[in-house]
Design a protein around this motif. Structure first.
Motif, PDB file in Angstrom:
ATOM      1  N   THR A 250       0.846  -1.192   0.000  1.00  0.00           N
ATOM      2  CA  THR A 250       0.000   0.000   0.000  1.00  0.00           C
ATOM      3  C   THR A 250       0.877   1.236   0.000  1.00  0.00           C
ATOM      4  OG1 THR A 250      -1.789  -1.117   1.196  1.00  0.00           O
ATOM      5  CG2 THR A 250      -1.745   1.284   1.279  1.00  0.00           C
ATOM      6  N   GLN A 255      -3.531   0.504  -3.363  1.00  0.00           N
ATOM      7  CA  GLN A 255      -2.882  -0.792  -3.187  1.00  0.00           C
ATOM      8  C   GLN A 255      -2.310  -1.219  -4.540  1.00  0.00           C
ATOM      9  OE1 GLN A 255      -5.215  -4.503  -2.585  1.00  0.00           O
ATOM     10  NE2 GLN A 255      -3.954  -4.822  -0.759  1.00  0.00           N
ATOM     11  N   LEU A 274      -7.853   1.946  -2.246  1.00  0.00           N
ATOM     12  CA  LEU A 274      -8.084   1.075  -1.089  1.00  0.00           C
ATOM     13  C   LEU A 274      -9.567   0.822  -0.862  1.00  0.00           C
ATOM     14  CD1 LEU A 274      -5.454   2.578   1.390  1.00  0.00           C
ATOM     15  CD2 LEU A 274      -5.289   0.458   0.083  1.00  0.00           C
TER      16      LEU A 274
END
Length: 512
Positions: A250, A255, A274
Motif C-alpha cells: 500500500t 494498493q 483502497l
C-alpha cells in the motif's frame, strides 16, 4: 519464480544558442570518420560487479528484500551454474544505499536431492514477536507435488532453522505442481495475516470464469503464521500461464500488485484505490524491459524500491539466449497523483558517481559543440553523431535532451572502428518508443527490445545512464527504467546520435 536453468526469448540549450554574441558563437565541428578507436573483444571472466551486485562466484537469482533498522537485507536465490542435483539456496547481501554491498553468503541451504526442497524457490521474510519467518518454495521435479511452501525461522536474520513440521501444499482445485512464491502481508483491519501464492486454478474456483486453467494468486489467512486457511483468490489473470513473484503493498490511497509475467518475461503492475475491489491495469503496465525480471519491492518508510535481476547471456555473447540469473538491479518507485507508478534511479546509486571526467569527442559528423552542449543535425541520408572515449568498469552519463526537430536519436554502445555494428538505445518520438536496436551500417536495424515512451509536449528528457561492465540502465524523466545486457559495451567507445533533424544534448557529462 520458475525453477529453470535458462529462459529464452532489453529549450535550455536552444535559448543559449539563440542569445549568443559573436564572441561566444559555438564552434562548428564536422569531423570525418577517421582514427576511430578499435573494438575490443568483450570479456566478462574477470569483471567485478559492485553497483549491480553479483557474488564473487555465481549469480543473483530472484531477490527477496527485507528492511530493518537502516539496512536492506536482500536475500536471493544463488545460482552456482553447476551440475549439482540440488540448487538455488537462499543467500543474502546487505546494503544501506543500493550502491555498496556486503555479501553475507548462504542463509538457507537446499535439502537433499530426495527432499522437497532439493531446490529452493523465492518467498518472503516477515517479522512477528521478535521471530523472523522465511516462507519459501520447496521444489523437486522428481516429486509429486513438485512444489510446496516451506518455512525457516531466525532470531537474528543470520542463522536460520528449517521447520520440517510446516508444509503447505496446493488446496483442491489448484495446480499442485505450480504452487510457489509465497508472500505474507499483515491485514491490520482484522489482526490477521495473508499469504499470497502464485499458482493456477481450474474452472469453478474463481467465479464467472470460463477459462479451463488460468493464472491465479491464491490467498490464505492465519492468526499465528502457522495455521493457514484457504480464502477466495486474491487475483486472477487469464492472459498468462502464471503470475510469478507476486508482491503487494500500500502506498497512500492505493494498493499495488507487482508480478512477473512468465510469458513476456517482464515485470508488471496493477493498482486500485483502497476503497475499490477492481484492479486497474495502466496503459503502460511494464516496470522495465525484458532484461529485468522477478522484481520485488521493499520500503524504508520513506521510499519504496524494486529489486530484480538482469540476466546474463549464454557464453557472454550478445547474440545468445538469456541465462537464468545475473546481476542485481534496483530502481526507486515514484507514485503519481493518479496512482500510476514511475521509475527513478535510487539516490544512493546516483550519488555514488561524483567524479566528473573530461569528455572529448574522438570522431563525429554534423555536430556543433559549445561547452558541455552538443547539437546534432541529422539529414536522414547520414546521421549526425559524436563518438567518445571507451569506458571500462562502472560509470554514469547524465544529460538533458531537447529535441528541436529530430524524431529519432539516442546513444550508441560498442561504437568503435567504423561504427559498422552498434547497439543503440533509441528515443523514437514518432513511434513513442524507447528501443534497443542492433544497428548494422547499410543494413536494416534489428529491434531487440522496446518500451513505450511518454513524449512530453516540450520534447525534453532528463536522462541518466548507469553502466557497469555489460549491464546498462537508462532512466528518463523519473518515468522509465530500461535495463539491458550489452557485452559489446564493455571496454568500447560510446556515442550520441541523431538519425534526422536537430537535437541538443546539453550538460552532457560522464562520472565515475
Amino acid at each position: 519464480m520458475k525453477i529453470n536453468r535458462t529462459f529464452l526469448c532489453l529549450p535550455l540549450c536552444l535559448a543559449l544558442f539563440n542569445n549568443c554574441t559573436k564572441e561566444d558563437k559555438p564552434t562548428e565541428t564536422l569531423i570525418v570518420e577517421t582514427n576511430a578507436p578499435a573494438c575490443q573483444t568483450p570479456n566478462e571472466s574477470n569483471n567485478t560487479y559492485r553497483t549491480f551486485f553479483k557474488p564473487s562466484v555465481g549469480w543473483v537469482g530472484v531477490p527477496i528484500p527485507f528492511y530493518e533498522n537502516g539496512i536492506f537485507h536482500l536475500f536471493y536465490l544463488y545460482d552456482a551454474r553447476n551440475t549439482m542435483p540440488t540448487f538455488h539456496p537462499w543467500y543474502k547481501v546487505t546494503t544501506s544505499d543500493f550502491a555498496t554491498f556486503t555479501d553475507t553468503s548462504e542463509m538457507i541451504a537446499t535439502g537433499t536431492e530426495n527432499q522437497q526442497d532439493g531446490a529452493l524457490g523465492t518467498g518472503s521474510v516477515f517479522k512477528r514477536n521478535g521471530i523472523y519467518y522465511a516462507f519459501y518454495t520447496g521444489h523437486n521435479g522428481n516429486l509429486d507435488p513438485k512444489e510446496k511452501v516451506m518455512l525457516a525461522t531466525s532470531t537474528d536474520l543470520k542463522n536460520w532453522t528449517k521447520d520440517p513440521s510446516f508444509l503447505l501444499q496446493a488446496s483442491w482445485g489448484y495446480d499442485r505442481n505450480e504452487f510457489r512464491d509465497p508472500i505474507v502481508i499483515e491485514d491490520k483491519s482484522t489482526g490477521t495475516y495473508k499469504m499470497l501464492i502464485a499458482t493456477r486454478s481450474e474452472v469453478g474456483i474463481v467465479s464467472n470464469s470460463t477459462v479451463p486453467w488460468r493464472a491465479v494468486i491464491a490467498q490464505y489467512s492465519s492468526a499465528n503464521l502457522r495455521d493457514w486457511t484457504l480464502e477466495k483468490p486474491f487475483c486472477e489473470d487469464t492472459t498468462t500461464f502464471i503470475t510469478e513473484c507476486p508482491d503487494v503493498f500500500t502506498m497512500g490511497d492505493y494498493q499495488y500488485l507487482i508480478y512477473s509475467n512468465i510469458d513476456d518475461r517482464m515485470v508488471h503492475y496493477k493498482y486500485r484505490l483502497l476503497t475499490a475491489n477492481t484492479w486497474i491495469t495502466p496503459v503502460n503496465s511494464a516496470l522495465d524491459g525484458i532484461d529485468y525480471y522477478a522484481g520485488k519491492t521493499v520500503t524504508d518508510g520513506i521510499n519504496r524500491y524494486i529489486a530484480g535481476w538482469c540476466p546474463t547471456k549464454n557464453k557472454n555473447s550478445d547474440a545468445a539466449n538469456f541465462d537464468w540469473a545475473g546481476s542485481l538491479v534496483t530502481h526507486r518507485l515514484v507514485q503519481h497523483p493518479n496512482g500510476t507508478l514511475g521509475i527513478a534511479i535510487p539516490n544512493g546509486v546516483d550519488n555514488n558517481f561524483i567524479v566528473n571526467e573530461v569528455l572529448n569527442a574522438k570522431i563525429g559528423f554534423g555536430t556543433t559543440k559549445q561547452g558541455d552542449a552538443y547539437t546534432l543535425k541529422g539529414n536522414g541520408a547520414k546521421k549526425a553523431f559524436s563518438v567518445f572515449d571507451r569506458k571500462t568498469g562502472a560509470f554514469k552519463i547524465k544529460t538533458h535532451i531537447k529535441a528541436t526537430s529530430s524524431t529519432q536519436f539516442g546513444f550508441e554502445f560498442g561504437a568503435c572502428e567504423t561504427r559498422n555494428e552498434v547497439f543503440a538505445i533509441v528515443l523514437d518520438l514518432a513511434k513513442n518508443q524507447l528501443r534497443l536496436d542492433k544497428v548494422i551500417k547499410n543494413a536494416s536495424s534489428l529491434n531487440l527490445t522496446q518500451l513505450p515512451l511518454n513524449v512530453p509536449a516540450n520534447k525534453e528528457f532528463d536522462v541518466t545512464i548507469i553502466s557497469e561492465n555489460s549491464v546498462c540502465v537508462i532512466y528518463i524523466n523519473d518515468e522509465i527504467a530500461f535495463t539491458n545486457r550489452i557485452y559489446k559495451m564493455n571496454q568500447n567507445a560510446w556515442a550520441i546520435f541523431a538519425d534526422n533533424g536537430e537535437v541538443t544534448f546539453s550538460d552532457l557529462k560522464i562520472f565515475k
